[in-house]
Motif scaffolding. Structure first.
Motif, PDB file in Angstrom:
ATOM      1  N   ALA A  10      39.214  38.182  50.666  1.00  0.00           N
ATOM      2  CA  ALA A  10      40.125  39.184  50.112  1.00  0.00           C
ATOM      3  C   ALA A  10      41.187  39.535  51.141  1.00  0.00           C
ATOM      4  O   ALA A  10      42.367  39.687  50.831  1.00  0.00           O
ATOM      5  CB  ALA A  10      39.363  40.433  49.711  1.00  0.00           C
ATOM      6  N   GLY A  13      43.720  36.785  51.411  1.00  0.00           N
ATOM      7  CA  GLY A  13      44.514  36.801  50.186  1.00  0.00           C
ATOM      8  C   GLY A  13      45.585  37.872  50.250  1.00  0.00           C
ATOM      9  O   GLY A  13      46.755  37.643  49.955  1.00  0.00           O
ATOM     10  N   GLN A  14      45.167  39.075  50.695  1.00  0.00           N
ATOM     11  CA  GLN A  14      46.122  40.178  50.763  1.00  0.00           C
ATOM     12  C   GLN A  14      47.202  39.909  51.801  1.00  0.00           C
ATOM     13  O   GLN A  14      48.358  40.255  51.608  1.00  0.00           O
ATOM     14  CB  GLN A  14      45.407  41.500  51.085  1.00  0.00           C
ATOM     15  CG  GLN A  14      44.442  41.958  50.019  1.00  0.00           C
ATOM     16  CD  GLN A  14      45.122  42.328  48.715  1.00  0.00           C
ATOM     17  OE1 GLN A  14      46.348  42.299  48.611  1.00  0.00           O
ATOM     18  NE2 GLN A  14      44.347  42.663  47.707  1.00  0.00           N
ATOM     19  N   LEU A  17      49.711  37.602  50.205  1.00  0.00           N
ATOM     20  CA  LEU A  17      50.559  38.296  49.239  1.00  0.00           C
ATOM     21  C   LEU A  17      51.553  39.197  49.953  1.00  0.00           C
ATOM     22  O   LEU A  17      52.702  39.339  49.536  1.00  0.00           O
ATOM     23  CB  LEU A  17      49.707  39.123  48.288  1.00  0.00           C
ATOM     24  CG  LEU A  17      48.906  38.295  47.298  1.00  0.00           C
ATOM     25  CD1 LEU A  17      48.019  39.202  46.468  1.00  0.00           C
ATOM     26  CD2 LEU A  17      49.835  37.512  46.401  1.00  0.00           C
ATOM     27  N   ASN A  21      55.727  39.338  49.589  1.00  0.00           N
ATOM     28  CA  ASN A  21      56.593  40.514  49.480  1.00  0.00           C
ATOM     29  C   ASN A  21      57.521  40.621  50.670  1.00  0.00           C
ATOM     30  O   ASN A  21      58.691  40.978  50.539  1.00  0.00           O
ATOM     31  CB  ASN A  21      55.758  41.783  49.384  1.00  0.00           C
ATOM     32  CG  ASN A  21      55.165  41.951  48.010  1.00  0.00           C
ATOM     33  OD1 ASN A  21      55.672  41.396  47.045  1.00  0.00           O
ATOM     34  ND2 ASN A  21      54.095  42.693  47.910  1.00  0.00           N
ATOM     35  N   MET A 143      41.710  32.270  47.786  1.00  0.00           N
ATOM     36  CA  MET A 143      42.416  32.887  46.656  1.00  0.00           C
ATOM     37  C   MET A 143      43.142  31.819  45.857  1.00  0.00           C
ATOM     38  O   MET A 143      43.330  30.704  46.333  1.00  0.00           O
ATOM     39  CB  MET A 143      43.425  33.929  47.134  1.00  0.00           C
ATOM     40  CG  MET A 143      44.666  33.307  47.747  1.00  0.00           C
ATOM     41  SD  MET A 143      45.947  34.487  48.121  1.00  0.00           S
ATOM     42  CE  MET A 143      46.507  34.966  46.508  1.00  0.00           C
ATOM     43  N   PRO A 146      49.615  31.272  43.059  1.00  0.00           N
ATOM     44  CA  PRO A 146      50.554  30.632  42.136  1.00  0.00           C
ATOM     45  C   PRO A 146      51.565  29.817  42.944  1.00  0.00           C
ATOM     46  O   PRO A 146      52.080  30.298  43.947  1.00  0.00           O
ATOM     47  CB  PRO A 146      51.237  31.816  41.450  1.00  0.00           C
ATOM     48  CG  PRO A 146      50.318  32.961  41.630  1.00  0.00           C
ATOM     49  CD  PRO A 146      49.615  32.728  42.929  1.00  0.00           C
ATOM     50  N   ARG A 149      54.877  31.408  44.011  1.00  0.00           N
ATOM     51  CA  ARG A 149      54.966  32.342  45.145  1.00  0.00           C
ATOM     52  C   ARG A 149      55.114  31.610  46.466  1.00  0.00           C
ATOM     53  O   ARG A 149      55.794  32.086  47.387  1.00  0.00           O
ATOM     54  CB  ARG A 149      53.750  33.259  45.172  1.00  0.00           C
ATOM     55  CG  ARG A 149      53.539  34.002  43.880  1.00  0.00           C
ATOM     56  CD  ARG A 149      53.458  35.491  44.047  1.00  0.00           C
ATOM     57  NE  ARG A 149      53.434  36.113  42.720  1.00  0.00           N
ATOM     58  CZ  ARG A 149      53.523  37.408  42.504  1.00  0.00           C
ATOM     59  NH1 ARG A 149      53.637  38.237  43.491  1.00  0.00           N
ATOM     60  NH2 ARG A 149      53.501  37.882  41.283  1.00  0.00           N
ATOM     61  N   ILE A 218      58.757  36.462  38.629  1.00  0.00           N
ATOM     62  CA  ILE A 218      57.578  37.194  39.100  1.00  0.00           C
ATOM     63  C   ILE A 218      57.461  38.546  38.421  1.00  0.00           C
ATOM     64  O   ILE A 218      56.388  38.944  37.985  1.00  0.00           O
ATOM     65  CB  ILE A 218      57.640  37.379  40.634  1.00  0.00           C
ATOM     66  CG1 ILE A 218      57.554  36.022  41.318  1.00  0.00           C
ATOM     67  CG2 ILE A 218      56.511  38.282  41.094  1.00  0.00           C
ATOM     68  CD1 ILE A 218      57.549  36.091  42.823  1.00  0.00           C
ATOM     69  N   ILE A 219      58.559  39.284  38.344  1.00  0.00           N
ATOM     70  CA  ILE A 219      58.495  40.604  37.711  1.00  0.00           C
ATOM     71  C   ILE A 219      59.404  40.621  36.490  1.00  0.00           C
ATOM     72  O   ILE A 219      60.235  39.741  36.311  1.00  0.00           O
ATOM     73  CB  ILE A 219      58.884  41.738  38.688  1.00  0.00           C
ATOM     74  CG1 ILE A 219      60.325  41.566  39.158  1.00  0.00           C
ATOM     75  CG2 ILE A 219      57.947  41.763  39.868  1.00  0.00           C
ATOM     76  CD1 ILE A 219      60.809  42.717  39.981  1.00  0.00           C
ATOM     77  N   ARG A 263      47.142  47.875  51.136  1.00  0.00           N
ATOM     78  CA  ARG A 263      46.620  47.738  49.779  1.00  0.00           C
ATOM     79  C   ARG A 263      45.130  47.427  49.794  1.00  0.00           C
ATOM     80  O   ARG A 263      44.436  47.665  48.830  1.00  0.00           O
ATOM     81  CB  ARG A 263      47.367  46.636  49.048  1.00  0.00           C
ATOM     82  CG  ARG A 263      48.796  47.035  48.747  1.00  0.00           C
ATOM     83  CD  ARG A 263      49.290  46.391  47.472  1.00  0.00           C
ATOM     84  NE  ARG A 263      50.562  47.003  47.100  1.00  0.00           N
ATOM     85  CZ  ARG A 263      51.735  46.395  47.228  1.00  0.00           C
ATOM     86  NH1 ARG A 263      51.793  45.173  47.697  1.00  0.00           N
ATOM     87  NH2 ARG A 263      52.836  47.008  46.865  1.00  0.00           N
ATOM     88  N   VAL A 264      44.636  46.849  50.876  1.00  0.00           N
ATOM     89  CA  VAL A 264      43.206  46.579  50.976  1.00  0.00           C
ATOM     90  C   VAL A 264      42.460  47.857  51.296  1.00  0.00           C
ATOM     91  O   VAL A 264      41.454  48.190  50.681  1.00  0.00           O
ATOM     92  CB  VAL A 264      42.916  45.543  52.084  1.00  0.00           C
ATOM     93  CG1 VAL A 264      41.430  45.235  52.132  1.00  0.00           C
ATOM     94  CG2 VAL A 264      43.706  44.286  51.840  1.00  0.00           C
ATOM     95  N   PRO A 267      44.864  51.740  48.901  1.00  0.00           N
ATOM     96  CA  PRO A 267      45.952  51.328  48.000  1.00  0.00           C
ATOM     97  C   PRO A 267      46.912  52.457  47.649  1.00  0.00           C
ATOM     98  O   PRO A 267      48.110  52.245  47.508  1.00  0.00           O
ATOM     99  CB  PRO A 267      45.214  50.866  46.742  1.00  0.00           C
ATOM    100  CG  PRO A 267      43.809  50.661  47.136  1.00  0.00           C
ATOM    101  CD  PRO A 267      43.534  51.435  48.367  1.00  0.00           C
ATOM    102  N   SER A 270      50.026  52.647  49.677  1.00  0.00           N
ATOM    103  CA  SER A 270      50.790  51.432  49.907  1.00  0.00           C
ATOM    104  C   SER A 270      52.284  51.630  49.727  1.00  0.00           C
ATOM    105  O   SER A 270      53.074  50.911  50.309  1.00  0.00           O
ATOM    106  CB  SER A 270      50.297  50.318  48.993  1.00  0.00           C
ATOM    107  OG  SER A 270      50.432  50.700  47.651  1.00  0.00           O
ATOM    108  N   ASN A 271      52.700  52.614  48.936  1.00  0.00           N
ATOM    109  CA  ASN A 271      54.141  52.769  48.770  1.00  0.00           C
ATOM    110  C   ASN A 271      54.763  53.728  49.769  1.00  0.00           C
ATOM    111  O   ASN A 271      55.946  53.987  49.718  1.00  0.00           O
ATOM    112  CB  ASN A 271      54.503  53.159  47.334  1.00  0.00           C
ATOM    113  CG  ASN A 271      53.898  54.467  46.942  1.00  0.00           C
ATOM    114  OD1 ASN A 271      52.914  54.898  47.541  1.00  0.00           O
ATOM    115  ND2 ASN A 271      54.467  55.131  45.950  1.00  0.00           N
TER     116      ASN A 271
END
Lengths: 294, 397
Positions: A10, A13-14, A17, A21, A143, A146, A149, A218-219, A263-264, A267, A270-271
């Protein structure tokens, strides 16, 4: 195996990701840094230009059947041309004034552009499909990534390196840097400085649009996608040091990773973590990590 | 002497203000998210529906003209409540309709209670509005998180999807929806493995989804809405989560389905209170909406129209805009229109049928916006909080 109580899969993976970003942060803050470094304009319209890039790609596909690969070139060109128009019509009158005027002008432009697109396309957004060649995902063991990405990270790194190279290592870059130090002197050597400045803004706009095209699959392509991102990107630029090109790229990627970590572990934060980092950095180094002390 | 004169002048002033409230225009306020992630499901078109309702009512009630005020709360509770307070204090507002966002609605409900003005909650989901935070002046009209959980959740758990993980929008609505859905899952013999909370209006969901995937639960419950739902859904497809987990959208509006496209949503089951293609009266309303907006109305926009009409009927019946009298007229009458049939309970919950829909595949869809087929109709008594479950003091047990 666990890292701080989190399974290492995990965790990895994070991190990955976060890097994806970070690639967006890097590309957007790069454009901001170029524009600020060479024009002294705090370009608040950057988020709107990013949104325009995504919408341009969507419109090209939806209305004209132009596919992703062409859009990847055409959308930045179109938005870059729009950037040139903005520079000629508005920004060039502001260079002699306080940078605050440029900030206000670009902020106003961003609001107008976003408002127009919200009126035309609503707030829910449009779906842009992932190009077929990059559809699907690769199982990395820890993980499922895609393929698209991975492509985003590769393109972003290439673009960032390319931009850095042009500005720091080529003759054109030398003219640009000289032009910002002393425009009158460079002009006497027969170099068309206003033209150079105009193209720089266009190039910055095109960079934002390129990020927009990359983000579209993606979004949801949505009029507010830029304003959601731009504040973070400004924080990245401030942390990296206003106008520092290398700084903006490195900081963009690093903050993507920091955000991924958050985020791990927590979360909900995270912002805001980017802004916490900004506060800490500014307390220790007011000019940012890579900025020169004034 | 001078003091008396001032007191006298003030008294006249107050009397004038009071009588203006009884003879001037009847003002209806509408506060919602006009510009951000919830603007399509309600937003400016929702405000227009309130205006249509007023127009169709004849523009007048008790021989007084009706005015509609609208405002954007920007998803901020303080903006919503200060606007509500300003309208009530300065403009003599008679009734307030609250659009999307539970946080803003909970704040506005408090002000409406303090000022004794009817408050109609349309867009907000949190069932707290008529439960822990209930008020004699609040009506929760369209749907709530309990109904979403009971209608969509029960169906999924009974189909064998017992093991749940939630992706939750981190504010009042998301928390309510996650809590209510968890209750339903557990009540039907399922388990909740965990949840991850994301900030409102997040654009990147990949890392939250990765956490969901490592949970190895059977079902991923999306306790979010609007733009958050669509982005989460899109990323879930991209990361192939839909291959290992069943994705349950707990609050899905037709605009979200339209925006994502049938390819991304095919087979999704969802709960809603209204669908434009459910009967002739609904189709008629939908056509009128479509002619203006080139899209179909959401259930919220239909409810905006319905609630404004029924409020005006209640004012007519009560013969006054006085909050207490209108509320008792409203709770005493049967509601029966194109939107729904039902009655408003003592706690303010409008009890009406809810529907479980399934999104059609591209093959099944024969016309633009032909997106849903009805799977089940759930009677209001089963869909919403029962009097026995309620924590609202206004419900006599």
């Amino acid at each position: 195996m666990e890292i701080f109580g989190i399974p290492h899969q995990a965790f990895l993976g994070q991190l990955l990701l976060g890097l994806v970003n970070g690639a967006f942060y890097a590309m957007l803050s790069l454009g901001l840094a170029v524009i600020f470094g060479l024009l002294g304009v705090v370009n608040f319209a950057h988020g709107a230009l990013y949104m325009l890039g995504a919408f341009a790609a969507w419109i090209m596909l939806d209305k004209f059947g132009i596919n992703y690969w062409f859009a990847l070139v055409l959308a930045p060109l179109a938005v870059g041309a729009f950037g040139v128009v903005i520079e000629r019509l508005f920004l060039k009158h502001l260079y002699k004034l306080d940078p605050l005027y440029g900030l206000l002008l670009t902020f106003g432009l961003a609001l107008i552009v976003e408002g127009v697109f919200r009126e035309l396309y609503g707030a829910s957004g449009q779906t842009y499909p992932v190009p077929e060649l990059l559809a699907g995902a690769t199982n990395l063991g820890f993980m499922v990534l895609p393929n698209y990405r991975a492509w985003v990270v590769a393109v972003s790194l290439a673009v960032c390196l390319g931009t850095w190279f042009i500005i720091e290592r080529t003759r054109l870059g030398a003219y640009l840097r000289a032009g910002t130090e002393n425009a009158a002197l460079v002009q006497t050597f027969g170099i068309n400085v206003p033209m150079m400045v105009m193209l720089t803004y266009g190039a910055g706009a095109a960079l934002a649009a390129l990020a927009g095209v990359l983000a579209a699959p993606i979004i949801q392509v949505n009029p507010l996608m830029g304003s959601n991102l731009i504040i973070v990107v400004f924080a990245v630029v401030v942390i990296g040091g206003m106008g520092s090109i290398l700084g903006s790229v490195v900081t963009g990627l690093a903050l993507g990773l920091v955000e991924g970590m958050t985020r791990v572990f927590y979360p909900e934060a995270s912002n805001i973590v980017v802004f916490v980092v900004m506060v800490l950095v500014l307390m220790v180094r007011p000019a940012g990590l890579f900025g020169k002390e004034a | 002497m001078k003091l008396n004169a001032i007191a006298f002048a003030l008294a006249i002033g107050f009397a004038a203000a009071a009588s203006a409230q009884d003879t001037g225009p009847v003002k209806i306020g509408f506060i919602t998210d006009m510009s951000s992630l919830y603007a399509d499901i309600d937003g400016p078109a929702g405000g227009e529906m309130v205006k249509w309702a007023v127009q169709d009512f004849g523009g007048k009630v008790l021989n007084r003209p009706i005015e509609v005020l609208t405002a954007d709360h920007q998803n901020k509770a303080d903006v919503a409540s200060s606007k509500a307070r300003e309208w009530i204090d300065k403009d003599g507002l008679s009734m307030l309709i609250g659009g999307t966002n539970s946080g803003t609605a909970l704040a506005m409900a408090k002000i409406a209670e303090e000022k004794k003005r009817p408050f109609m909650a349309i867009g907000p989901g949190s069932a707290r509005l008529t439960n822990e935070a209930c008020s004699p002046y609040t009506v929760h009209y369209a749907y709530d998180t309990v109904a979403l959980a009971k209608v969509a959740g029960t169906a999924l758990v009974k189909a064998g999807n017992k093991n749940w993980y939630f992706l939750t929008a981190d504010y009042a609505f998301g928390h309510s929806l996650e809590g209510d859905a968890s209750t339903v899952v557990k009540a039907n013999g399922g388990t909740v493995v965990g949840a991850v909370r994301h900030p409102l209006n997040a654009s990147d969901f990949s890392s939250f989804l990765l956490q969901a995937q490592t949970s190895r639960a059977q079902v991923l419950g999306l306790a979010n809405a609007g733009g958050d739902f669509t982005n989460a859904m899109k990323a879930a497809r991209e990361f192939g989560i839909n291959k290992t987990m069943k994705i349950a959208g707990l609050l899905v509006f037709i605009n979200d389905v339209h925006s994502l496209g049938l390819a991304n949503t095919e087979g999704l089951q969802l709960a809603d209170s209204w669908y434009w293609n459910q009967d002739d009266a609904s189709r008629k309303f939908a056509k009128r909406f479509f002619d203006k907006y080139k899209r179909m109305p959401s259930s919220l926009q239909a409810a905006d129209y319905s609630v404004a009409t029924n409020y005006l009927k209640a004012v007519q019946a009560a013969g006054t805009t006085d909050g207490d009298k209108v509320m008792s007229a409203l709770k005493g009458m049967k509601i029966d229109d194109f939107y729904n049939k039902g009655q408003i309970r003592a706690d303010g919950r409008m009890i009406h049928d809810m529907y479980l829909y399934q999104v059609k595949s591209a093959k099944e869809s024969t016309a633009p916006w032909d997106y849903y087929k009805m799977v089940a109709k759930i009677p209001g008594e089963q869909a919403f909080t029962t009097p026995a479950e309620s924590k609202c003091a206004l419900i006599k047990k």
